[in-house]
Design a protein around this motif. Structure first.
Motif, PDB file in Angstrom:
ATOM      1  N   ILE A  18       0.985  -1.173  -0.089  1.00 53.41           N
ATOM      2  CA  ILE A  18       0.073   0.086  -0.052  1.00 53.41           C
ATOM      3  C   ILE A  18       0.775   1.155   0.060  1.00 53.41           C
ATOM      4  N   GLU A  19       1.973   1.048   0.687  1.00 52.24           N
ATOM      5  CA  GLU A  19       2.856   2.344   0.640  1.00 52.24           C
ATOM      6  C   GLU A  19       3.338   2.766  -0.594  1.00 52.24           C
ATOM      7  N   ILE A  20       3.536   1.624  -1.523  1.00 52.67           N
ATOM      8  CA  ILE A  20       4.078   1.960  -2.988  1.00 52.67           C
ATOM      9  C   ILE A  20       2.927   2.526  -3.906  1.00 52.67           C
ATOM     10  N   THR A  21       1.908   2.087  -3.577  1.00 56.22           N
ATOM     11  CA  THR A  21       0.739   2.756  -4.129  1.00 56.22           C
ATOM     12  C   THR A  21       0.447   4.117  -4.079  1.00 56.22           C
ATOM     13  N   LEU A  22       0.457   4.537  -2.832  1.00 58.42           N
ATOM     14  CA  LEU A  22       0.200   5.733  -1.949  1.00 58.42           C
ATOM     15  C   LEU A  22       1.449   6.747  -2.335  1.00 58.42           C
ATOM     16  N   GLU A  23       2.528   6.141  -2.742  1.00 54.11           N
ATOM     17  CA  GLU A  23       4.131   7.060  -2.978  1.00 54.11           C
ATOM     18  C   GLU A  23       3.657   7.244  -4.474  1.00 54.11           C
ATOM     19  N   LEU A  24       3.127   6.367  -5.489  1.00 60.23           N
ATOM     20  CA  LEU A  24       3.065   6.713  -6.656  1.00 60.23           C
ATOM     21  C   LEU A  24       2.217   7.657  -7.152  1.00 60.23           C
ATOM     22  N   ILE A  25       0.866   7.630  -6.424  1.00 61.16           N
ATOM     23  CA  ILE A  25      -0.165   8.586  -6.445  1.00 61.16           C
ATOM     24  C   ILE A  25      -0.371   9.909  -5.570  1.00 61.16           C
ATOM     25  N   SER A  26       0.493   9.852  -4.691  1.00 63.29           N
ATOM     26  CA  SER A  26       0.196  10.827  -3.437  1.00 63.29           C
ATOM     27  C   SER A  26       0.497  12.152  -3.985  1.00 63.29           C
ATOM     28  N   GLY A  27       0.240  13.145  -3.232  1.00 65.68           N
ATOM     29  CA  GLY A  27       0.422  14.493  -3.758  1.00 65.68           C
ATOM     30  C   GLY A  27      -0.899  15.401  -4.043  1.00 65.68           C
ATOM     31  N   LYS A  28      -0.668  16.818  -4.286  1.00 68.71           N
ATOM     32  CA  LYS A  28      -2.057  17.481  -4.511  1.00 68.71           C
ATOM     33  C   LYS A  28      -2.421  17.214  -5.746  1.00 68.71           C
ATOM     34  N   TRP A  29      -1.732  16.745  -6.996  1.00 67.72           N
ATOM     35  CA  TRP A  29      -2.116  16.719  -8.125  1.00 67.72           C
ATOM     36  C   TRP A  29      -2.033  15.301  -8.864  1.00 67.72           C
ATOM     37  N   LYS A  30      -1.322  14.450  -8.574  1.00 65.04           N
ATOM     38  CA  LYS A  30      -1.171  13.049  -9.277  1.00 65.04           C
ATOM     39  C   LYS A  30      -2.355  12.588  -9.442  1.00 65.04           C
ATOM     40  N   GLY A  31      -3.132  12.491  -8.315  1.00 61.40           N
ATOM     41  CA  GLY A  31      -4.483  11.856  -8.256  1.00 61.40           C
ATOM     42  C   GLY A  31      -5.454  12.571  -9.184  1.00 61.40           C
ATOM     43  N   LEU A  32      -5.274  13.727  -9.311  1.00 63.48           N
ATOM     44  CA  LEU A  32      -6.395  14.649 -10.412  1.00 63.48           C
ATOM     45  C   LEU A  32      -5.865  14.541 -11.706  1.00 63.48           C
ATOM     46  N   ILE A  33      -4.592  14.461 -11.778  1.00 69.30           N
ATOM     47  CA  ILE A  33      -4.278  14.219 -13.462  1.00 69.30           C
ATOM     48  C   ILE A  33      -4.709  12.579 -13.754  1.00 69.30           C
ATOM     49  N   LEU A  34      -4.346  11.745 -12.949  1.00 64.18           N
ATOM     50  CA  LEU A  34      -4.637  10.393 -13.214  1.00 64.18           C
ATOM     51  C   LEU A  34      -6.389  10.380 -13.462  1.00 64.18           C
ATOM     52  N   TRP A  35      -7.102  10.819 -12.606  1.00 63.36           N
ATOM     53  CA  TRP A  35      -8.554  10.770 -12.389  1.00 63.36           C
ATOM     54  C   TRP A  35      -8.965  11.398 -13.782  1.00 63.36           C
ATOM     55  N   ASN A  36      -8.635  12.530 -14.171  1.00 64.84           N
ATOM     56  CA  ASN A  36      -8.947  13.437 -15.532  1.00 64.84           C
ATOM     57  C   ASN A  36      -8.634  12.590 -16.814  1.00 64.84           C
ATOM     58  N   LEU A  37      -7.406  11.771 -16.840  1.00 63.44           N
ATOM     59  CA  LEU A  37      -6.919  11.149 -17.791  1.00 63.44           C
ATOM     60  C   LEU A  37      -7.886   9.736 -17.960  1.00 63.44           C
ATOM     61  N   GLY A  38      -8.290   9.344 -16.758  1.00 68.39           N
ATOM     62  CA  GLY A  38      -9.359   8.118 -16.703  1.00 68.39           C
ATOM     63  C   GLY A  38     -10.674   8.544 -17.320  1.00 68.39           C
ATOM     64  N   ASN A  39     -11.012   9.771 -17.334  1.00 67.35           N
ATOM     65  CA  ASN A  39     -12.142  10.333 -17.652  1.00 67.35           C
ATOM     66  C   ASN A  39     -12.293  10.882 -19.068  1.00 67.35           C
ATOM     67  N   TYR A  40     -11.020  11.376 -19.568  1.00 65.38           N
ATOM     68  CA  TYR A  40     -10.950  11.972 -20.845  1.00 65.38           C
ATOM     69  C   TYR A  40     -10.080  11.103 -21.970  1.00 65.38           C
ATOM     70  N   GLU A  41      -9.324  10.202 -21.379  1.00 65.49           N
ATOM     71  CA  GLU A  41      -8.691   9.126 -22.261  1.00 65.49           C
ATOM     72  C   GLU A  41      -7.024   9.968 -22.795  1.00 65.49           C
ATOM     73  N   VAL A  42      -7.298  11.034 -23.482  1.00 68.84           N
ATOM     74  CA  VAL A  42      -6.176  11.980 -23.906  1.00 68.84           C
ATOM     75  C   VAL A  42      -6.506  13.146 -23.530  1.00 68.84           C
ATOM     76  N   ILE A  43      -5.279  13.842 -23.007  1.00 68.09           N
ATOM     77  CA  ILE A  43      -5.334  15.321 -22.599  1.00 68.09           C
ATOM     78  C   ILE A  43      -4.007  15.847 -23.104  1.00 68.09           C
ATOM     79  N   ARG A  44      -3.966  16.955 -23.734  1.00 64.84           N
ATOM     80  CA  ARG A  44      -3.150  17.619 -24.038  1.00 64.84           C
ATOM     81  C   ARG A  44      -2.417  18.456 -23.013  1.00 64.84           C
TER      82      ARG A  44
END
Length: 121
Positions: A18-44
């Motif tokens: 779980i520590e690895i997962t949290l480290e990879l997605i932690s921070g203020k912006w990474k989750g939002l970036i990933l979440w948006n890519l999941g919703n839009y598929e491709v983002i410039r």
């Protein structure tokens, strides 16, 4: 210090995956970036700036590079003037979307419960 010495995966410096997962997605912006890519598929790059207006260009660049280095997103550069750069989820990144979905659901319920608790106090 060599990069591998600060990377929990390469140096086995973790107690639980779980520590690895949290480290990879932690921070203020990474989750939002990933979440948006999941919703839009491709983002410039500039679309990210519109979707997440509070992020600075420098921070967005750093976070995208980190996510790419960790294999969670892919970057495609179109060789034209001006160059166009598109980001999408890698297969590993796509596997995170159900986890982020559950985190979103949990967060919504937690906020609702918190508001109810404040209202009832």
């Amino acid at each position: 210090m060599p990069k591998d010495r600060t990377n929990k995966i390469s140096c086995s410096n973790y107690r639980c995956e779980i520590e690895i997962t949290l480290e990879l997605i932690s921070g203020k912006w990474k989750g939002l970036i990933l979440w948006n890519l999941g919703n839009y598929e491709v983002i410039r790059f500039n679309e990210f700036r519109r979707i997440i207006p509070a992020i600075t260009q420098k921070m967005l660049t750093q976070q995208l590079r980190n996510l790419e280095e960790n294999g969670l997103i892919k970057r495609k550069i179109y060789n034209q003037i001006p160059p166009i750069v598109e980001y999408s989820l890698s297969e590993e990144g796509k596997r995170l979307i159900p986890i982020l979905d559950e985190m979103d659901k949990w967060g919504k319920i937690h906020v609702d419960n918190y508001k109810k608790k404040l209202h009832n106090s």
